[in-house]
Scaffold this motif. Sequence first.
Motif, mmCIF file in Angstrom:
data_model
loop_
_atom_site.group_PDB
_atom_site.id
_atom_site.type_symbol
_atom_site.label_atom_id
_atom_site.label_comp_id
_atom_site.label_asym_id
_atom_site.label_seq_id
_atom_site.Cartn_x
_atom_site.Cartn_y
_atom_site.Cartn_z
ATOM 1 N N ASN A 203 3.910 0.914 -7.429
ATOM 2 C CA ASN A 203 4.877 0.027 -6.789
ATOM 3 C C ASN A 203 6.232 0.680 -6.564
ATOM 4 N N LEU A 204 6.236 1.929 -6.140
ATOM 5 C CA LEU A 204 7.508 2.532 -5.723
ATOM 6 C C LEU A 204 7.904 1.913 -4.385
ATOM 7 N N PHE A 205 9.196 1.938 -4.084
ATOM 8 C CA PHE A 205 9.654 1.388 -2.806
ATOM 9 C C PHE A 205 9.494 2.461 -1.728
ATOM 10 N N PRO A 206 8.574 2.264 -0.777
ATOM 11 C CA PRO A 206 8.207 3.366 0.119
ATOM 12 C C PRO A 206 9.315 3.767 1.090
ATOM 13 N N HIS A 207 10.290 2.861 1.319
ATOM 14 C CA HIS A 207 11.309 3.181 2.322
ATOM 15 C C HIS A 207 12.524 3.853 1.694
ATOM 16 N N LEU B 146 18.685 2.530 -7.493
ATOM 17 C CA LEU B 146 18.875 1.179 -6.949
ATOM 18 C C LEU B 146 19.292 0.175 -8.026
ATOM 19 N N TYR C 106 10.150 11.178 -0.134
ATOM 20 C CA TYR C 106 9.763 9.769 -0.152
ATOM 21 C C TYR C 106 8.478 9.609 -0.966
ATOM 22 N N GLY D 129 5.667 8.366 -0.373
ATOM 23 C CA GLY D 129 4.446 8.713 0.343
ATOM 24 C C GLY D 129 4.128 10.192 0.312
ATOM 25 N N GLN D 130 5.110 11.028 -0.012
ATOM 26 C CA GLN D 130 4.869 12.473 0.012
ATOM 27 C C GLN D 130 4.456 13.025 -1.347
ATOM 28 N N LEU D 131 4.335 12.142 -2.343
ATOM 29 C CA LEU D 131 4.034 12.603 -3.701
ATOM 30 C C LEU D 131 2.599 12.281 -4.097
ATOM 31 N N GLN E 263 5.681 -5.072 -4.629
ATOM 32 C CA GLN E 263 7.058 -4.673 -4.341
ATOM 33 C C GLN E 263 8.030 -5.696 -4.917
ATOM 34 N N GLN F 157 17.425 -5.417 0.089
ATOM 35 C CA GLN F 157 17.202 -3.981 -0.061
ATOM 36 C C GLN F 157 15.726 -3.590 -0.042
ATOM 37 N N ILE F 158 14.855 -4.500 -0.436
ATOM 38 C CA ILE F 158 13.447 -4.116 -0.584
ATOM 39 C C ILE F 158 12.568 -4.772 0.481
ATOM 40 N N PRO G 295 13.840 -4.534 4.755
ATOM 41 C CA PRO G 295 13.640 -3.238 5.421
ATOM 42 C C PRO G 295 12.166 -2.935 5.672
ATOM 43 N N GLN G 296 11.308 -3.352 4.723
ATOM 44 C CA GLN G 296 9.883 -3.066 4.922
ATOM 45 C C GLN G 296 9.261 -4.013 5.927
ATOM 46 N N ARG H 201 9.959 -3.144 9.656
ATOM 47 C CA ARG H 201 9.128 -2.089 10.246
ATOM 48 C C ARG H 201 7.876 -2.657 10.882
ATOM 49 N N LEU I 221 7.839 5.431 8.347
ATOM 50 C CA LEU I 221 7.732 5.778 6.941
ATOM 51 C C LEU I 221 7.240 7.209 6.822
ATOM 52 N N VAL I 222 7.836 7.940 5.911
ATOM 53 C CA VAL I 222 7.375 9.304 5.704
ATOM 54 C C VAL I 222 6.114 9.262 4.844
ATOM 55 N N GLU I 223 5.047 9.820 5.389
ATOM 56 C CA GLU I 223 3.785 9.857 4.635
ATOM 57 C C GLU I 223 3.412 11.302 4.410
ATOM 58 N N ARG I 224 2.489 11.473 3.500
ATOM 59 C CA ARG I 224 2.005 12.817 3.260
ATOM 60 C C ARG I 224 1.235 13.346 4.437
#
Lengths: 381, 264, 403
Positions: free
Chosen positions: B108-112, B121, B154, B156-158, C302, C319-320, C323-324, C327, C400-403
């Motif tokens: 549950n990390l905040f992806p944005h 935060l 971010y 998503g990159q981990l 979330q 904040q959470i 923003p999501q 998108r 969103l930045v993804e892998r």
Amino acid sequence: MADIAAEAAVPFAARQRPPAAVVGPAAWARTNLFGSWWSTALTLLIGYLALRFAWGFVSWGLVHAVWSVPHNDAGQPNSAPCRAVIGIGACWAVISDKYRFILFGFYPYDEQWRPLVCIALFLGLYGVSANRRFWRRELGLVWIAVLALIMLLMHGSATLGMTVVTDDRWGGLPLTLILATFGLALAFPLAVMVALGRRSRTMPAVRLLCVVYVELIRGVPLISLLFMSSVMFPLFMPQGVNFDNLLRAQVAIILFAAAYLAEVVRGGLQALPKGQYEAADALGLSYGRKTRLIVLPQALRIVIPPLVNTFIGFFKDTSLVLIIGIYDLLQSGRAAVDDPVWQGFGNEVYILLAAIYFCFCFAMSKYSRGLERGFSRSRVR
Amino acid sequence: MSVTADAIPEVQSAVKAGAAPAIVLEKVSKWYGSMQVLRDITLTIAQGERIVICGPSGSGKSTTIRCINRLESHQEGRIVVDGTELTDDLRALDTIRREVGMVFQSFNLFPHLTILENCTLAPIWVRKMPKAEAEELAMDYLRRVKIPEQAKKYPGQLSGGQQQRVAIARALCMKPKIMLFDEPTSALDPEMIKEVLDTMIGLAETGMTMVCVTHEMGFAQKVADRVVFMDRGEIVESGTPARMFNDPQTDRLKLFLSQILRGH
Amino acid sequence: MSGTAADPRYAAPRAAPRRRMRLSWSDPLLRNLFWQVVVIGGVVLLVWYLVGNTSRNLQARHIATGFRFLTQSAAIPIGESPIPYTPSVSTYGRALLIGILNTLRVSVIGVVLATVLGTLIGIGRLSKNFLLAKFTALYVEVLRDIPVLLQLFFWYGLLQHLPGTRQALHPIAGVFLSNRGIKLPWVDWERGDTGAVVAFVLGAVLTWLWSRRAAARQARTGVRPATWPVALLLLVVFPVAVWAALGAPFSLDVPALHGFNFQGGITLSPEFAALLVGLVIYTSSYIAEIVRSGIEAVAQGQWEAAFALGLPHGIVLRQIVLPQALRVIVPPMTSQYLNLIKNSSLAVAIGYQDIVSIAGTTLNQTGQAIEGVAIIMAVYLTFSLSISAFMNWYNAHIALVER
Ligand SMILES: Nc1ncnc2c1ncn2[C@@H]1O[C@H](COP(=O)(O)OP(=O)(O)OP(=O)(O)O)[C@@H](O)[C@H]1O
Ligand SMILES: [Mg+2]
């Protein structure tokens, strides 16, 4: 994981009953209707409005409604009873008097069994196509056969001893179904080609052409295409050649539908895992075979739910043809109340039309949602 | 994974004798609709104590620890956390959530938000910390979980293991007195489990009060002061890990242990 | 990578060899070229054929192509016009411009209202209140499945069947509903009002600057100075004070019945009102679904993670969640805006003079069919392409930045 046998072997105390505050209708009402003062206020407000509206509608639509009116000797209806209750009760008599015109437009009265059969054929066709058991190649042939039969029935044929009814007299629900269904059926092959073209990597010129076509059509309203079909198509044809109005509208709808369908199909092509393309290449299939045997069957399956949603859109949008003077369902309904006897009873007719459109669209959207749920359940990842 | 492996050096117990208990659950019951999922749960956790909760799926482990920071509300009984009783009072809720950190199975990390922003935060908005200070603190904890170099990326990159370590760091940035873990490793591949468990062991060494739902028996053996076994909403048995694993008293625990061992 | 050039094992980077095309049917490059030539050639031939026919037809009808008619005076009567217009004096160009402005007027107001209404309905569908959730679900299901044109006719019919001006409905003071349209009160514009508006804009800018300062202060000290008292001061007290200082002019121009007609106030014509109501209600049912699925797309986890960190409800939303959710919401929302703009072309069916209606009249009067249709399409394409450009920018901005 947990063994059933093991569960049975372990003695277990009887469960406590939950406190009354947690279950039962009172608890349900407390959480779902009176959770907070704000929720309570909403409940009271909506409840009050709903009851008032429901009562108003029952009183207008049932209690004080006029269901039929007397006719004079010439068969002319006398709408005086309706006029007496304007604003108090509905005049359903306009519908019982005019329903054949609303449903079939100017189609000759004695031949109206033919469009009726066509409606049944359409419904049957939708019903069969909705059934997943029949999703086979032969379904395409069934569509062609049924659509041809519908054309034959609507138009008639002197050689078969049927009265010929030219399409300027077609109207009402069958016409709406024809515009939407033929629009879909004929736009679909075009859409598949455009979608493939738009994804082509090796043919940039074709891709550009497809992109321009799709974006152009999707960027303008359907009305502008219908206008184009009614004022510009005649200019496009060689002198002396003339298309009739309905055919031109149908062409406009096909061109319109193809652009939207192409985007839907493209979505399906994109959703297909890359491995499928690579596996097909590895099998040494040519582009044509790969597309026909591997890619399209899978992609088209994925897109059926969005396809149905798009079709719902076309079905509603066919009503726009009335702007270029075609008597579809909506326009027939409007024309019915042009009759001086029934002038001013448009709302009753609109309610009927809304109910018809709603039944078709709601059934389709319900179906597409069910399908979507089924697909996501059966997807093995 | 051997249950009797006492070769593992145990983490020194940090229980403060005589101090007020960190968490008290007294005859806590909870229902979903008419289904009872917690039955008279009574459990006292001392400051610095490390508890591992285990039990079969659906036995109410998650529900129990979610009641401790009131992500779920209980319907009967009393829960006192760090001297504050959990009621509908919002002020009490704010106090408790500040003092209790939680780590979830699904991260549950905040992806944005970047990793650093994820960590800063809450200190910024809840602890009213200046940004620079919050970032320093966050980097400090990210270093402790051994991923300071990912701070600008971010979520998503981990990888999963890295994400879970960020989640631990994020919770620690609030400097909680108590940490709750709900199966922190069960969404991870085996090679990532170790890096997360090592982080948790490191945390245990600092004397943090910890409540972990986990099936990692090696971890329980090494870290836990007490293991609590739950089944169908009840605490069936509890005791030191050595006692629980080597000398289970109830049939249900014996059965559970045999299934766990077979599973590994 | 700096050492690569010196290392003899690495030759200087070399472009990939260009493949030469072979003149053989088994060469895919040649095949692709062939098919492209066939397709493009076919299209060119078709266009050439159509253009040929068209020019012959136009000659036969003695119609000269071109946009010269734009400067001729137009005999189109126009009911509602935001800019001065005199039939038979003003040009076709001006008439078309009025059409564009009318389209924009109904679209912009419609987009704003549909967004507000749709968002409320969408949030209502997620409500814990059973009645509200069911009522909003019904709203969405029913209105989406009825053609917008039918809805427009319904609203237009309703407005036309209102009583005449003398018996106009009078639900609240200053508002009159009659078959001539909706009459609303309006303020008599004076210097003080202008002053107040300027003060409000100034206040908005200052509020924005203040909130930036508050954010900077928070970053520095951790404590965020309260924004709302300042906002209240700048956005409410300040404009009111300016208005009062300039003599507190306040006179409402309330419509009143004089003889057979109303005087004063502003009028919404039945056509405009029906079009606006129809478009807003229809589009709001789609927007409601978009908003609902956007909010639902933010995983429950979330919210939980944010609450577990002790973040207060407002901050979690700001904040959470928002923003999501945005998108997910913004791309389909823009396409609904586009649909609303395109659907505003149905104005022609109920006689509101938008661009389609005026261009249609123009092409009937002048016979310039191709130019008329081209103008309609160009106008809508401009709207569509600008909105798509915005959407592409936005998507790239927030991806969103993804892998
Ligand atoms: N939101 C909910 N609504 C209804 N029932 C729920 C809800 N959450 C949990 N339950 C039920 O409560 C019971 C206990 O759930 P809980 O998640 O606490 O189990 P668990 O011990 O954590 O299991 P697992 O090991 O699978 O995570 C289960 O039977 C579950 O089905
Ligand atoms: Mg669980």
